[in-house]
Design a protein around this motif. Structure first.
Motif, mmCIF file in Angstrom:
data_model
loop_
_atom_site.group_PDB
_atom_site.id
_atom_site.type_symbol
_atom_site.label_atom_id
_atom_site.label_comp_id
_atom_site.label_asym_id
_atom_site.label_seq_id
_atom_site.Cartn_x
_atom_site.Cartn_y
_atom_site.Cartn_z
ATOM 1 N N LEU A 103 -1.613 -50.933 -36.483
ATOM 2 C CA LEU A 103 -2.798 -50.169 -36.120
ATOM 3 C C LEU A 103 -4.054 -51.041 -36.193
ATOM 4 N N MET A 104 -4.219 -51.773 -37.290
ATOM 5 C CA MET A 104 -5.387 -52.646 -37.442
ATOM 6 C C MET A 104 -5.363 -53.789 -36.425
ATOM 7 N N THR A 105 -4.174 -54.310 -36.156
ATOM 8 C CA THR A 105 -4.042 -55.367 -35.152
ATOM 9 C C THR A 105 -4.460 -54.845 -33.786
ATOM 10 N N GLY A 106 -3.999 -53.651 -33.436
ATOM 11 C CA GLY A 106 -4.359 -53.042 -32.153
ATOM 12 C C GLY A 106 -5.851 -52.798 -32.036
ATOM 13 N N GLN A 107 -6.451 -52.317 -33.122
ATOM 14 C CA GLN A 107 -7.892 -52.073 -33.112
ATOM 15 C C GLN A 107 -8.676 -53.376 -32.963
ATOM 16 N N LEU A 108 -8.182 -54.430 -33.612
ATOM 17 C CA LEU A 108 -8.840 -55.733 -33.493
ATOM 18 C C LEU A 108 -8.749 -56.257 -32.064
ATOM 19 N N ILE A 109 -7.569 -56.163 -31.465
ATOM 20 C CA ILE A 109 -7.399 -56.615 -30.077
ATOM 21 C C ILE A 109 -8.327 -55.832 -29.151
ATOM 22 N N LYS A 110 -8.370 -54.524 -29.315
ATOM 23 C CA LYS A 110 -9.230 -53.685 -28.479
ATOM 24 C C LYS A 110 -10.696 -54.090 -28.620
ATOM 25 N N ARG A 111 -11.130 -54.290 -29.858
ATOM 26 C CA ARG A 111 -12.529 -54.654 -30.092
ATOM 27 C C ARG A 111 -12.868 -56.014 -29.500
ATOM 28 N N LEU A 112 -11.986 -56.991 -29.673
ATOM 29 C CA LEU A 112 -12.246 -58.326 -29.147
ATOM 30 C C LEU A 112 -12.275 -58.335 -27.626
ATOM 31 N N VAL A 113 -11.355 -57.607 -27.018
ATOM 32 C CA VAL A 113 -11.329 -57.521 -25.550
ATOM 33 C C VAL A 113 -12.622 -56.889 -25.051
ATOM 34 N N SER A 114 -13.031 -55.816 -25.703
ATOM 35 C CA SER A 114 -14.254 -55.123 -25.316
ATOM 36 C C SER A 114 -15.490 -56.007 -25.510
ATOM 37 N N GLU A 115 -15.579 -56.680 -26.651
ATOM 38 C CA GLU A 115 -16.728 -57.535 -26.931
ATOM 39 C C GLU A 115 -16.837 -58.693 -25.945
ATOM 40 N N ARG A 116 -15.709 -59.155 -25.452
ATOM 41 C CA ARG A 116 -15.710 -60.242 -24.472
ATOM 42 C C ARG A 116 -16.005 -59.744 -23.052
ATOM 43 N N GLY A 117 -16.049 -58.415 -22.886
ATOM 44 C CA GLY A 117 -16.400 -57.850 -21.594
ATOM 45 C C GLY A 117 -15.251 -57.678 -20.628
ATOM 46 N N TYR A 118 -14.024 -57.743 -21.120
ATOM 47 C CA TYR A 118 -12.868 -57.543 -20.251
ATOM 48 C C TYR A 118 -12.514 -56.064 -20.186
ATOM 49 N N SER A 119 -12.044 -55.635 -19.035
ATOM 50 C CA SER A 119 -11.528 -54.272 -18.887
ATOM 51 C C SER A 119 -10.009 -54.324 -19.038
ATOM 52 N N VAL A 120 -9.407 -53.169 -19.216
ATOM 53 C CA VAL A 120 -7.947 -53.091 -19.310
ATOM 54 C C VAL A 120 -7.311 -53.609 -18.026
ATOM 55 N N SER A 121 -7.892 -53.263 -16.885
ATOM 56 C CA SER A 121 -7.315 -53.723 -15.612
ATOM 57 C C SER A 121 -7.405 -55.245 -15.469
ATOM 58 N N GLU A 122 -8.461 -55.847 -15.997
ATOM 59 C CA GLU A 122 -8.569 -57.309 -15.953
ATOM 60 C C GLU A 122 -7.518 -57.961 -16.852
ATOM 61 N N ILE A 123 -7.318 -57.394 -18.035
ATOM 62 C CA ILE A 123 -6.284 -57.908 -18.933
ATOM 63 C C ILE A 123 -4.912 -57.752 -18.286
ATOM 64 N N GLN A 124 -4.678 -56.596 -17.690
ATOM 65 C CA GLN A 124 -3.412 -56.337 -17.004
ATOM 66 C C GLN A 124 -3.153 -57.399 -15.936
ATOM 67 N N GLU A 125 -4.171 -57.686 -15.142
ATOM 68 C CA GLU A 125 -4.029 -58.674 -14.067
ATOM 69 C C GLU A 125 -3.773 -60.072 -14.629
ATOM 70 N N LYS A 126 -4.542 -60.474 -15.636
ATOM 71 C CA LYS A 126 -4.391 -61.815 -16.216
ATOM 72 C C LYS A 126 -3.012 -62.013 -16.836
ATOM 73 N N LEU A 127 -2.460 -60.946 -17.412
ATOM 74 C CA LEU A 127 -1.157 -61.035 -18.056
ATOM 75 C C LEU A 127 -0.008 -60.794 -17.085
ATOM 76 N N GLY A 128 -0.330 -60.381 -15.875
ATOM 77 C CA GLY A 128 0.703 -60.127 -14.885
ATOM 78 C C GLY A 128 1.531 -58.888 -15.183
ATOM 79 N N LEU A 129 0.908 -57.893 -15.799
ATOM 80 C CA LEU A 129 1.606 -56.651 -16.117
ATOM 81 C C LEU A 129 1.565 -55.706 -14.918
ATOM 82 N N SER A 130 2.630 -54.976 -14.688
ATOM 83 C CA SER A 130 2.682 -54.072 -13.538
ATOM 84 C C SER A 130 1.912 -52.777 -13.779
ATOM 85 N N CYS A 131 1.661 -52.443 -15.048
ATOM 86 C CA CYS A 131 0.900 -51.231 -15.369
ATOM 87 C C CYS A 131 0.114 -51.477 -16.663
ATOM 88 N N PRO A 132 -0.904 -50.667 -16.937
ATOM 89 C CA PRO A 132 -1.747 -50.898 -18.109
ATOM 90 C C PRO A 132 -1.194 -50.302 -19.415
#
Length: 107
Positions: free
Chosen positions: A12-41
Motif C-alpha cells: 500500500l505504501m509502495t503504491g502510494q509512493l509510486i502514485k505521488r512520484l508519478v504525479s509530482e513529475r507530471g506524468y499521467s496514467v496514460s503516459e505511463i501506460q504508453e512508456k511501459l508498453g501496457l495494453s491497458c491502464p
C-alpha cells in the motif's frame, strides 16, 4: 537461537509512493501506460492501490523516468516513516528506521 527476521514490502505504501512520484513529475496514467508498453491502464491503478507491485522491467523503466533507483520505490513493511525530497530534478527517498516511531510512542 532466534530465527532470522525477513522483511516484506508494504504494498500500500509502495503504491502510494509510486502514485505521488508519478504525479509530482507530471506524468499521467496514460503516459505511463504508453512508456511501459501496457495494453491497458489497470496494472498502474493496481500498483497505486497496493494490490500489485510493478514487474522488475516496469520498475526499471519507472526508475529511469522518475530519476530514482529501483529500490527507492519499494517501502518495507518495517519502515514506519519515509519522505521524498527533490534536489536538482532528482528525487531522493529518505527512510527513517522503525525505532524512530517507537521512540516517539514512548515520549
Amino acid at each position: 537461537m532466534s530465527k532470522p527476521k525477513y522483511t516484506t514490502m508494504d504494498m500500500l505504501m509502495t503504491g502510494q509512493l509510486i502514485k505521488r512520484l508519478v504525479s509530482e513529475r507530471g506524468y499521467s496514467v496514460s503516459e505511463i501506460q504508453e512508456k511501459l508498453g501496457l495494453s491497458c491502464p489497470q496494472p498502474i491503478y493496481r500498483w497505486y492501490k497496493g494490490q500489485n507491485l510493478p514487474s522488475v522491467d516496469n520498475l526499471y523503466i519507472l526508475s529511469s523516468m522518475l530519476g530514482l533507483h529501483m529500490e527507492d520505490f519499494l517501502i518495507q513493511s518495517d519502515e514506519a516513516l519515509y519522505f521524498v525530497e527533490q534536489r536538482e530534478n532528482k528525487y531522493i527517498v529518505k527512510r527513517l528506521p522503525v525505532y524512530v516511531s517507537k521512540i516517539r510512542a514512548i515520549a
